[in-house]
Design a protein around this motif. Structure first.
Motif, PDB file in Angstrom:
ATOM      1  N   THR A   1       0.831  -1.210   0.000  1.00 23.03           N
ATOM      2  CA  THR A   1       0.000   0.000   0.000  1.00 23.03           C
ATOM      3  C   THR A   1       0.866   1.260   0.000  1.00 23.03           C
ATOM      4  O   THR A   1       2.052   1.208   0.270  1.00 23.03           O
ATOM      5  CB  THR A   1      -0.908   0.044   1.245  1.00 23.03           C
ATOM      6  OG1 THR A   1      -0.069  -0.087   2.369  1.00 23.03           O
ATOM      7  CG2 THR A   1      -1.941  -1.037   1.203  1.00 23.03           C
TER       8      THR A   1
ATOM      9  N   ASN B   1     -15.341   7.092 -11.811  1.00 23.46           N
ATOM     10  CA  ASN B   1     -14.783   6.879 -10.478  1.00 23.46           C
ATOM     11  C   ASN B   1     -15.642   7.597  -9.448  1.00 23.46           C
ATOM     12  O   ASN B   1     -15.134   8.160  -8.499  1.00 23.46           O
ATOM     13  CB  ASN B   1     -13.339   7.391 -10.451  1.00 23.46           C
ATOM     14  CG  ASN B   1     -12.636   7.049  -9.159  1.00 23.46           C
ATOM     15  OD1 ASN B   1     -12.949   6.054  -8.528  1.00 23.46           O
ATOM     16  ND2 ASN B   1     -11.693   7.886  -8.768  1.00 23.46           N
TER      17      ASN B   1
ATOM     18  N   THR C   1      -6.490   6.143  -5.749  1.00 26.59           N
ATOM     19  CA  THR C   1      -6.556   4.930  -4.946  1.00 26.59           C
ATOM     20  C   THR C   1      -7.945   4.294  -4.967  1.00 26.59           C
ATOM     21  O   THR C   1      -8.076   3.117  -4.662  1.00 26.59           O
ATOM     22  CB  THR C   1      -6.174   5.236  -3.483  1.00 26.59           C
ATOM     23  OG1 THR C   1      -6.928   6.367  -3.050  1.00 26.59           O
ATOM     24  CG2 THR C   1      -4.709   5.558  -3.361  1.00 26.59           C
ATOM     25  N   THR C   2      -8.965   5.052  -5.316  1.00 22.21           N
ATOM     26  CA  THR C   2     -10.299   4.447  -5.354  1.00 22.21           C
ATOM     27  C   THR C   2     -10.637   3.899  -6.739  1.00 22.21           C
ATOM     28  O   THR C   2     -11.698   3.320  -6.918  1.00 22.21           O
ATOM     29  CB  THR C   2     -11.377   5.466  -4.959  1.00 22.21           C
ATOM     30  OG1 THR C   2     -11.314   6.555  -5.869  1.00 22.21           O
ATOM     31  CG2 THR C   2     -11.172   5.975  -3.554  1.00 22.21           C
ATOM     32  N   LEU C   3      -9.744   4.104  -7.689  1.00 19.63           N
ATOM     33  CA  LEU C   3     -10.004   3.595  -9.041  1.00 19.63           C
ATOM     34  C   LEU C   3      -9.842   2.084  -9.049  1.00 19.63           C
ATOM     35  O   LEU C   3      -8.791   1.566  -8.703  1.00 19.63           O
ATOM     36  CB  LEU C   3      -8.994   4.193 -10.026  1.00 19.63           C
ATOM     37  CG  LEU C   3      -9.279   5.560 -10.622  1.00 19.63           C
ATOM     38  CD1 LEU C   3      -8.077   6.017 -11.419  1.00 19.63           C
ATOM     39  CD2 LEU C   3     -10.488   5.502 -11.520  1.00 19.63           C
ATOM     40  N   SER C   4     -10.880   1.391  -9.446  1.00 18.64           N
ATOM     41  CA  SER C   4     -10.721  -0.059  -9.551  1.00 18.64           C
ATOM     42  C   SER C   4     -11.806  -0.608 -10.447  1.00 18.64           C
ATOM     43  O   SER C   4     -12.716   0.109 -10.851  1.00 18.64           O
ATOM     44  CB  SER C   4     -10.793  -0.709  -8.181  1.00 18.64           C
ATOM     45  OG  SER C   4     -12.053  -0.437  -7.622  1.00 18.64           O
ATOM     46  N   GLY C   5     -11.701  -1.875 -10.732  1.00 19.02           N
ATOM     47  CA  GLY C   5     -12.687  -2.508 -11.578  1.00 19.02           C
ATOM     48  C   GLY C   5     -12.408  -2.247 -13.033  1.00 19.02           C
ATOM     49  O   GLY C   5     -11.331  -1.778 -13.418  1.00 19.02           O
ATOM     50  N   THR C   6     -13.393  -2.548 -13.852  1.00 18.87           N
ATOM     51  CA  THR C   6     -13.208  -2.341 -15.282  1.00 18.87           C
ATOM     52  C   THR C   6     -13.897  -1.050 -15.688  1.00 18.87           C
ATOM     53  O   THR C   6     -14.891  -0.645 -15.097  1.00 18.87           O
ATOM     54  CB  THR C   6     -13.795  -3.507 -16.081  1.00 18.87           C
ATOM     55  OG1 THR C   6     -15.112  -3.733 -15.586  1.00 18.87           O
ATOM     56  CG2 THR C   6     -12.958  -4.753 -15.921  1.00 18.87           C
TER      57      THR C   6
ATOM     58  N   SER D   1     -12.251   1.084 -22.080  1.00 22.01           N
ATOM     59  CA  SER D   1     -10.940   0.973 -21.442  1.00 22.01           C
ATOM     60  C   SER D   1      -9.808   0.996 -22.477  1.00 22.01           C
ATOM     61  O   SER D   1      -8.711   1.454 -22.186  1.00 22.01           O
ATOM     62  CB  SER D   1     -10.863  -0.295 -20.603  1.00 22.01           C
ATOM     63  OG  SER D   1     -10.858  -1.421 -21.440  1.00 22.01           O
TER      64      SER D   1
ATOM     65  N   PRO E   1      -1.935  -1.285 -14.296  1.00 19.74           N
ATOM     66  CA  PRO E   1      -2.908  -1.741 -13.299  1.00 19.74           C
ATOM     67  C   PRO E   1      -4.348  -1.317 -13.584  1.00 19.74           C
ATOM     68  O   PRO E   1      -5.271  -2.026 -13.211  1.00 19.74           O
ATOM     69  CB  PRO E   1      -2.401  -1.119 -11.994  1.00 19.74           C
ATOM     70  CG  PRO E   1      -1.511  -0.021 -12.389  1.00 19.74           C
ATOM     71  CD  PRO E   1      -0.978  -0.329 -13.734  1.00 19.74           C
ATOM     72  N   LEU E   2      -4.549  -0.182 -14.238  1.00 27.07           N
ATOM     73  CA  LEU E   2      -5.925   0.287 -14.430  1.00 27.07           C
ATOM     74  C   LEU E   2      -6.610  -0.395 -15.608  1.00 27.07           C
ATOM     75  O   LEU E   2      -7.812  -0.621 -15.584  1.00 27.07           O
ATOM     76  CB  LEU E   2      -5.949   1.814 -14.618  1.00 27.07           C
ATOM     77  CG  LEU E   2      -5.506   2.667 -13.437  1.00 27.07           C
ATOM     78  CD1 LEU E   2      -5.657   4.135 -13.765  1.00 27.07           C
ATOM     79  CD2 LEU E   2      -6.321   2.333 -12.204  1.00 27.07           C
TER      80      LEU E   2
ATOM     81  N   LYS F   1      -2.612  -7.125 -10.365  1.00 26.35           N
ATOM     82  CA  LYS F   1      -3.695  -6.397 -11.040  1.00 26.35           C
ATOM     83  C   LYS F   1      -3.658  -6.651 -12.538  1.00 26.35           C
ATOM     84  O   LYS F   1      -4.691  -6.861 -13.171  1.00 26.35           O
ATOM     85  CB  LYS F   1      -3.557  -4.902 -10.776  1.00 26.35           C
ATOM     86  CG  LYS F   1      -4.080  -4.504  -9.409  1.00 26.35           C
ATOM     87  CD  LYS F   1      -4.020  -3.006  -9.249  1.00 26.35           C
ATOM     88  CE  LYS F   1      -4.621  -2.588  -7.908  1.00 26.35           C
ATOM     89  NZ  LYS F   1      -4.332  -1.184  -7.609  1.00 26.35           N
TER      90      LYS F   1
END
Lengths: 486, 517
Positions: B56, B185, B192-197, B201, B258-259, B481
């Motif tokens: 982290t 988002n 740091t809150t960016l996640s998922g698909t 993309s 990672p994104l 990721k």
């Protein structure tokens, strides 16, 4: 029936009208220094500004004169834009006029008159009032553009502006007439209601497009922009600064009010046109600016390009299609950008005025060579303004552009934002070229620059501090702008 | 707080110099150097207090900034950015010292630009908010623009404008990407809150990737680099090669991989060939350069090709090697540019033909040059070897990409030896020209400039473990990721273990080599 007037609502306009009368009277006395008139203008505008800010913070949404005159946060925010522009322009004008035996009294008078016209335009809730404001503003500006009678370029600019401006006004009036023909009213809210009830008649659409053309001329949108470079180049530099700032904002104020409030049901028809015009305006303005060697013409094309960025905000509001948040964001991004643009553009013109030699102004970009070491203060002001116009962080220009682009992405106008972003890169080329010339080139001939005038420097310091402050703490004006959506 | 201090201390130096510029040249230089060294010393605190057992972000500061738009001042570092921060704070005081006597005009402006640049670069590596990242990314252009444009060589204006426009064109697209991410988002720019698909993309990946590819620079976006390097003052080149280029590769590892793992997977067959072309092309062009600085500049294109190759191997060994190679390249190419600058100050020429036999006249210079050259080639025992080896090792692993590319990339290592050694031979050996007989060897200041770099070149080469340790977990997270995509279907189990494995194998390899010697 007597008209019930709530004088409190009209305070900013009244203060300006009163200042106008005072300046008019004092101009009659020869014994009074004309600089005093300039200070009176500034004080009057500052009081009106303070009143507008207070009213904006209190929050208003009211109408006067049977609904013809609207006092809401939107019009109050535009008052702030106009008054800031007027104060800055007056500050940079005082030393500029103080040369030769030019009559200075009418100059300040006309500036105040134009300001009053702009305030009417922003508050107009009725097409005729908007037209009245437009004419009041435009007529004053025609005279101001040709103010230096002995200078042929200035006379030419005044004449050209008058002729093309009259055309634009005619288009605008014709548009009003057709809309009246289609809906039977000239009141903004009533037009909106009438359109819900009626079909979209060809008459209405024709009227709407004539309004686009009229506004297009006034705010210099491509392909109605041809007058701008000639007028900016010929007009006194202070007036070029003025025309590029307040009146453009006023045009957009009326544009927003009429299209978002009177013609929201025709969004499908006009938002596509605005997207196209925005792309065209940005690209043409920026690309032609690259070829300019005269700084005033360069700034003229740059101000055309900036009208294109503002149009992105309008297009975003128009294309929001029922998404309230996106619509509001489009409007607030456009008005925020206008405020930022006015400050930085007047600042840039002010820096041009600062670079004066004994024979007049140095308007060729090549004359700026070596200023970085010889006139560091001037070069610094100019660089800050140009970097802001180019949209580099941490300046206000970046915040403005960012917010505009954000609102457009919110309305899913991806292509428009890509075009806008690429235009930002194009514009960096010609803004940076001036910076390059100032800091990185050696002068070919030694120009004797006049000493700095204190009022001009004060004006530039205000502009520069404003640009940097907004760039670092955008919330200062972002929140008010977001509260100014009608 | 510690991290904010590191980022903004140089900016404080800028203000201090602006206020105290009247005190004269030595005071300006003194302030700049003290600030530079102080920043480095404080940043060492980041290293010692860094917990290597977690992936982290650490040293997090989050303050509301423009709350209406979901923008906050959010900074923090992980094991990847830690090294880039340290590289930046390490190289800046060295640059200040290296520019001690070489700035003839506008010294205060020069030092202010250098320190402002440091703040910008540190900000880029530490930002955890996309808006903040973009602000630093763009604002860092202005000091670099002045550094090249005012203190550069003959064609400096052309070079600096080209540099700025290339970068701006790339970042224009990135801005669109950032804004599009914002709406996906939950109306926030927080990284740091960016996640998922994400929707679209692939387009988002490209929007970011092109901006970074221009910065790296990946073939065919590299044409600004030789111009900028050749025209920049020595220190400008060091910062440019040492840190600025890494902003591109850092962007890839922080955002692109990672994104958008799916898109990264999809575009790998396109990007890897470009990286390999960059390796070979950069090496071949470097070989025929008559100008020392241009040669080093093209070698950068080649080296950064390796870094990109390693990143897109998408496994622990490759990624760790890439991150390590970013540091290595900063050290070795930085050293080479400094050395070229030193010889240029003496002889006012960078043409290889003007030299020859320098080793007789300047033994210290020749020795240091030799170490930097070997480091750049990737001689075992020096830092370049570890990085390149890990990259090639990672690329050769199953599931990375076609081995044909790796074969070609390996050829790049040999080409590097050819052009670097050939250059070294022509400059250092042979007959000493009469005009070069009077050249003095390095003075004490110049030796002090070079020694710290040499120390790390040897340290990383001999004992890279502390460097790899700190980045291991963070790299592992990126790998998780990027491999967590269904399209890949070959998720490696126990990623940290895999990382350890890679490390162990490399050390094994090294000990074998040492045994042979």
């Amino acid at each position: 029936m007597p008209i019930e007037i709530n004088w409190q609502l009209l305070m900013p306009e009244l203060v300006i009208a009163l200042t106008l009368l005072i300046v008019l009277v004092f101009d009659l006395f020869d014994s009074i220094s004309k600089t005093v008139l300039g200070w009176m203008t500034i004080v009057g505008a500052a009081i009106a500004l303070w009143v507008s800010i207070q009213m904006h913070q209190a929050g208003f949404d009211d109408t006067q004169f049977y609904g013809m005159f609207k006092v809401d946060n939107f019009s109050l925010f535009f008052n702030i834009i106009f008054l800031v522009s007027t104060i800055l322009v007056t500050l940079i004008s005082m030393s500029y006029l103080d040369r030769g035996d030019r009559k200075q009294g009418p100059y300040y008078l006309l500036i105040l008159l134009a300001t009053l016209g702009m305030m009417l335009m922003a508050a107009g809730n009725e097409l005729i009032i908007v037209f009245l404001g437009l004419e009041l503003m435009s007529l004053s500006l025609y005279v101001l553009a040709g103010y230096f009678r002995e200078n042929p370029a200035s006379s030419e600019a005044g004449m050209k502006y008058l002729l093309l401006g009259a055309f634009a006004s005619a288009f605008f009036l014709y548009g009003i007439a057709l809309i009246y023909g289609a809906t039977g009213t000239t009141s903004v809210p009533e037009i909106a209601q009438a359109i819900i009830a009626e079909d979209k008649s060809p008459l209405l659409l024709a009227g709407m497009f004539l309004l686009v053309v009229g506004f297009g001329f006034k705010v210099a949108i491509v392909p109605f922009h041809q007058w701008a470079p000639d007028v900016y180049e010929g007009a006194p530099t202070t007036i070029a600064a003025f025309i590029s700032a307040g009146p453009k904002a006023a045009g957009f104020a009326a544009f927003l009010r009429i299209f978002m409030e009177a013609l929201p049901n025709l969004q499908g028809e006009w938002s596509g046109v605005l997207i196209l015009l925005a792309m065209l305006t940005m690209t043409v303005g920026n690309v032609i600016a690259i070829a300019q060697t005269n700084i005033k013409r360069m700034l003229a094309y740059s101000s055309i390009a900036h009208a294109g960025y503002v149009l992105i905000g309008l297009a975003a509001a128009g294309a929001a299609a029922g998404n309230e948040a996106a619509r509001d964001e489009g409007i607030s991004s456009a008005i925020l950008y206008l405020l930022i643009y006015c400050v930085m553009n007047i600042g840039a013109f002010g820096a041009v005025i600062l670079a004066r030699t004994e024979d007049g102004e140095s308007l060729m970009i090549s004359d700026y060579a070596g200023l970085g070491t010889r006139k560091p203060l001037l070069a610094m002001f100019m660089s800050v303004m140009l970097l802001s116009l180019a949209g580099f962080p941490p300046t206000a220009g970046f915040v403005g552009k960012f917010y505009i682009f954000k609102s457009a992405i919110g309305s899913e106008l991806y292509l428009l934002v890509i075009v806008g972003a690429i235009n930002t890169a194009i514009s960096a080329f010609y803004y940076l070229r001036v910076v390059v010339t100032m800091y990185m080139r050696e002068p070919e001939e030694e120009l004797e620059f006049s000493p700095y005038a204190s009022t001009l420097v004060v004006g530039l310091i205000i502009a520069a501090v404003g640009v940097l402050l907004i760039g670092i703490l955008p919330s200062l004006i972002l929140t008010p702008a977001q509260n100014s959506v009608f | 707080m510690l991290l904010s201090t590191v980022i903004f201390l140089p900016l404080l130096g800028v203000i201090a110099i602006a206020l105290l510029r009247g005190l004269g040249a030595s005071a300006i230089k003194g302030i700049a150097l003290v600030i530079g060294i102080l920043t480095f010393v404080i940043s060492l605190g980041l290293y010692t207090g860094f917990n290597a057992d977690t992936a982290t972000f650490q040293y997090i500061t989050q303050e509301s900034w423009i709350s209406d738009l979901g923008i906050s001042y959010h900074i923090g570092i992980d094991g990847i950015s830690l090294w880039l921060v340290l590289l930046t704070t390490f190289l800046t005081p060295i640059c200040i010292l290296a520019a001690w006597n070489s700035v003839e005009k506008g010294l205060s402006g020069f030092m202010m630009s250098l320190l402002a640049l440091e703040t910008g670069m540190l900000g880029v590596f530490c930002s955890l908010d996309l808006f903040l990242f973009f602000v630093f990314w763009e604002s860092m252009l202005i000091p670099m623009y002045f550094l090249i444009g005012i203190w550069g060589g003959e064609r400096r204006i052309y070079a600096t404008v080209k540099f700025v426009l290339y970068t701006m064109a790339g970042s224009a697209l990135m801005l669109v990407g950032i804004l599009a991410l914002y709406f996906q988002n939950d109306n926030s720019f927080d990284l740091t809150t960016l996640s998922g698909t994400f929707d679209h993309s692939e387009l988002l990946f490209l929007a970011f990737f092109i901006a970074f590819a221009i910065k790296v620079p990946l073939f065919p976006f590299h044409t600004w680099l030789p111009d900028a390097h050749v025209e920049a003052p020595t220190v400008g080149s060091v910062i440019l090669a040492g840190v600025l280029l890494k902003m591109g590769t850092y962007g890839i590892i922080r955002f692109c991989l990672p994104l958008f793992p799916d898109a990264a997977e999809k575009f790998t067959p396109l990007i890897v060939p470009l990286a390999v072309i960059g390796i070979i092309y950069g090496a071949l062009v470097a070989m025929v350069q008559p100008d020392l600085k241009k040669l080093v500049a093209y070698s950068s294109v080649s080296h950064l090709g390796f870094v990109v190759l390693g990143l897109f191997s998408k496994n622990p060994a490759g990624l760790q090697g890439s991150v390590l190679q970013m540091i290595n390249h900063g050290l070795s190419t930085g050293a080479l540019f400094l050395l070229v600058g030193m010889i240029y100050e003496r002889r006012h020429s960078r043409m290889i033909v003007d030299f020859g036999g320098l080793s007789k006249r300047m033994p210290i210079f020749a020795t240091i040059f030799a170490i930097a050259t070997f480091s750049s080639i990737g001689l075992p025992g020096l830092n370049g070897f570890v990085g390149e080896f890990m990259i090639l090792f990672g690329s050769f692993k199953e599931g990375a990409f076609s081995k044909v590319y790796v074969v070609f990339a390996t050829a790049g290592v040999i080409l590097a030896a050819v052009y670097m050694l050939w250059m070294f031979q022509r400059v250092m050996f042979g007959t000493l020209d009469k005009t070069n007989e009077g050249l003095p060897d390095l003075n004490a200041r110049e030796i002090v400039v070079m020694l710290p770099i040499l120390l790390f070149i040897v340290w990383i080469g001999v004992y890279p473990k502390p460097f790899l340790n700190k980045m291991e977990k963070s790299v592992g997270l990126v790998v998780t990721k990027v491999q967590a995509t269904p399209a890949m279907g070959q998720l490696e189990k126990g990623v940290p273990a895999g990382t350890k494995l890679a490390l162990r194998e490399i050390q094994h390899e090294k000990s074998e080599k040492e045994a042979e010697q």
